[in-house]
Motif scaffolding. Sequence first.
Motif, PDB file in Angstrom:
ATOM      1  N   THR A   1       0.884  -1.543   0.232  1.00 25.60           N
ATOM      2  CA  THR A   1      -0.332  -0.262   0.308  1.00 25.60           C
ATOM      3  C   THR A   1       0.455   0.989   0.074  1.00 25.60           C
ATOM      4  N   PRO A   2       0.621   1.795  -0.728  1.00 26.76           N
ATOM      5  CA  PRO A   2       0.960   3.096  -0.585  1.00 26.76           C
ATOM      6  C   PRO A   2       1.360   4.112   0.525  1.00 26.76           C
ATOM      7  N   LEU A   3       1.003   3.977   1.868  1.00 27.78           N
ATOM      8  CA  LEU A   3       0.950   4.584   3.155  1.00 27.78           C
ATOM      9  C   LEU A   3       2.599   3.416   3.887  1.00 27.78           C
ATOM     10  N   VAL A   4       2.175   1.920   3.609  1.00 26.51           N
ATOM     11  CA  VAL A   4       3.626   1.436   3.905  1.00 26.51           C
ATOM     12  C   VAL A   4       4.772   1.600   2.604  1.00 26.51           C
ATOM     13  N   VAL A   5       4.880   1.993   1.763  1.00 25.90           N
ATOM     14  CA  VAL A   5       5.568   2.018   1.050  1.00 25.90           C
ATOM     15  C   VAL A   5       6.307   3.726   1.635  1.00 25.90           C
ATOM     16  N   GLY A   6       5.128   5.030   1.693  1.00 24.38           N
ATOM     17  CA  GLY A   6       5.799   6.484   3.018  1.00 24.38           C
ATOM     18  C   GLY A   6       6.848   5.125   4.112  1.00 24.38           C
TER      19      GLY A   6
ATOM     20  N   ASP B   1      -4.715   8.453 -10.333  1.00 29.11           N
ATOM     21  CA  ASP B   1      -4.337   8.065  -9.212  1.00 29.11           C
ATOM     22  C   ASP B   1      -3.257   9.007  -8.920  1.00 29.11           C
ATOM     23  N   ALA B   2      -2.311   9.258  -9.494  1.00 32.77           N
ATOM     24  CA  ALA B   2      -0.868   9.891  -9.174  1.00 32.77           C
ATOM     25  C   ALA B   2      -1.986  11.911  -8.710  1.00 32.77           C
ATOM     26  N   PHE B   3      -2.799  11.830  -9.750  1.00 35.69           N
ATOM     27  CA  PHE B   3      -3.564  13.415  -9.462  1.00 35.69           C
ATOM     28  C   PHE B   3      -4.156  13.691  -7.819  1.00 35.69           C
ATOM     29  N   ARG B   4      -4.397  12.185  -7.224  1.00 41.42           N
ATOM     30  CA  ARG B   4      -4.917  12.100  -5.996  1.00 41.42           C
ATOM     31  C   ARG B   4      -4.464  11.968  -5.292  1.00 41.42           C
ATOM     32  N   VAL B   5      -2.794  12.244  -5.074  1.00 39.62           N
ATOM     33  CA  VAL B   5      -1.809  11.357  -4.195  1.00 39.62           C
ATOM     34  C   VAL B   5      -2.988  11.811  -2.398  1.00 39.62           C
ATOM     35  N   PHE B   6      -1.915  11.111  -1.621  1.00 38.50           N
ATOM     36  CA  PHE B   6      -2.402  11.512  -0.502  1.00 38.50           C
ATOM     37  C   PHE B   6      -1.604  10.561   0.353  1.00 38.50           C
ATOM     38  N   ASP B   7      -1.476   9.587   1.102  1.00 41.76           N
ATOM     39  CA  ASP B   7      -1.227   8.837   1.118  1.00 41.76           C
ATOM     40  C   ASP B   7       0.555   8.935   2.041  1.00 41.76           C
TER      41      ASP B   7
ATOM     42  N   THR C   1       5.640  20.911  -0.556  1.00 40.59           N
ATOM     43  CA  THR C   1       4.603  19.151  -0.793  1.00 40.59           C
ATOM     44  C   THR C   1       3.500  18.813  -0.374  1.00 40.59           C
ATOM     45  N   ASN C   2       3.404  20.256  -0.364  1.00 44.85           N
ATOM     46  CA  ASN C   2       1.044  20.246   0.314  1.00 44.85           C
ATOM     47  C   ASN C   2       0.652  19.672  -1.863  1.00 44.85           C
ATOM     48  N   THR C   3      -0.397  18.516  -1.470  1.00 44.76           N
ATOM     49  CA  THR C   3      -1.369  18.519  -2.504  1.00 44.76           C
ATOM     50  C   THR C   3      -2.203  18.835  -2.590  1.00 44.76           C
TER      51      THR C   3
END
Length: 297
Positions: free
Chosen positions: A116-121, A225-231, A245-247
């Motif tokens: 998951t992106p959160l874990v990758v972060g 998917d990239a445009f709504r990046v959050f995790d 880096t504020n999105t």
Amino acid sequence: MAFATRRRLFLIAMALPVIIYVLVVGVWPLAQGIFYSLYDYNLIRPKRTKFVGLENYVEILTDRTSRQALINTALFTVGAVFFELVLGFILALALWKDDRFNRIVLALILVPVTITPLVVGLIFKGLLASDYGMIGYYLAQWGLTDPRGLFADTRMALATLIFVDVWEWTPLVTLILLAGLKALPGDILEAASVDGATGLQKLRIIVLPLMLPAVLLALILRTVDAFRVFDSVYVTTGGGPGNATNTLMLHAVKQGLEFFNIGYASAIANLTLLIIAVIATVFSVTIRYADRRANGR
């Protein structure tokens, strides 16, 4: 009761739970978000709510923080999708040959997609930390990065987030493009080889035009998917340092859950959804056109 009527009622009864689910989970929250975005509505002072029309949307374009979030989101999307497409296409060409080694390599490179992106972060936050990270510590000691680390450097934080996204999602793009390559008609490529076409000529004249629908499919999936990046942004930088880096999605969450400004947060979320809808529509039309052109219709 006639059979046709009973059949119609049966189909309606079968579809009714799905319709109710879509209305409750999808349409109703969206309608509420649009409604709240037209009001100055803050949970700290709910009794002082007033109708402001499109003022919240205008503020997004005039407020420096919101404009920076929009620019950061655009830069992140363009940078991540560009490198993912280029690297994904190179890897797909390298894995085009169907043998045991390539199948093993494909299975291994798909591992990042399963995380998951959160874990990758969190993983990269640990790896790139300047005080204890296995990579970040040596980069800081050798003077290659800011002493506080890559995620604390205003010039490198967004680029680092793009790198993290590229690491995670390039395998997915590779898989999509590889499927497109394997679907190419082999007789055309064999005929081109017999006619003496070089590998570069086959790539330019045959492969790329026929691969256009697959390329556009990968492009639309990753762009949306990239445009709504959050995790990954939330767990690594939290939008910092400063607003580097504020999105848009992170900015909407901050406005809604930190400052309880529901009206403004709804406007940001609606604007993000509108941009994604426009991008998806443009790409969908382009995919249909490319598919018809590739198939000679």
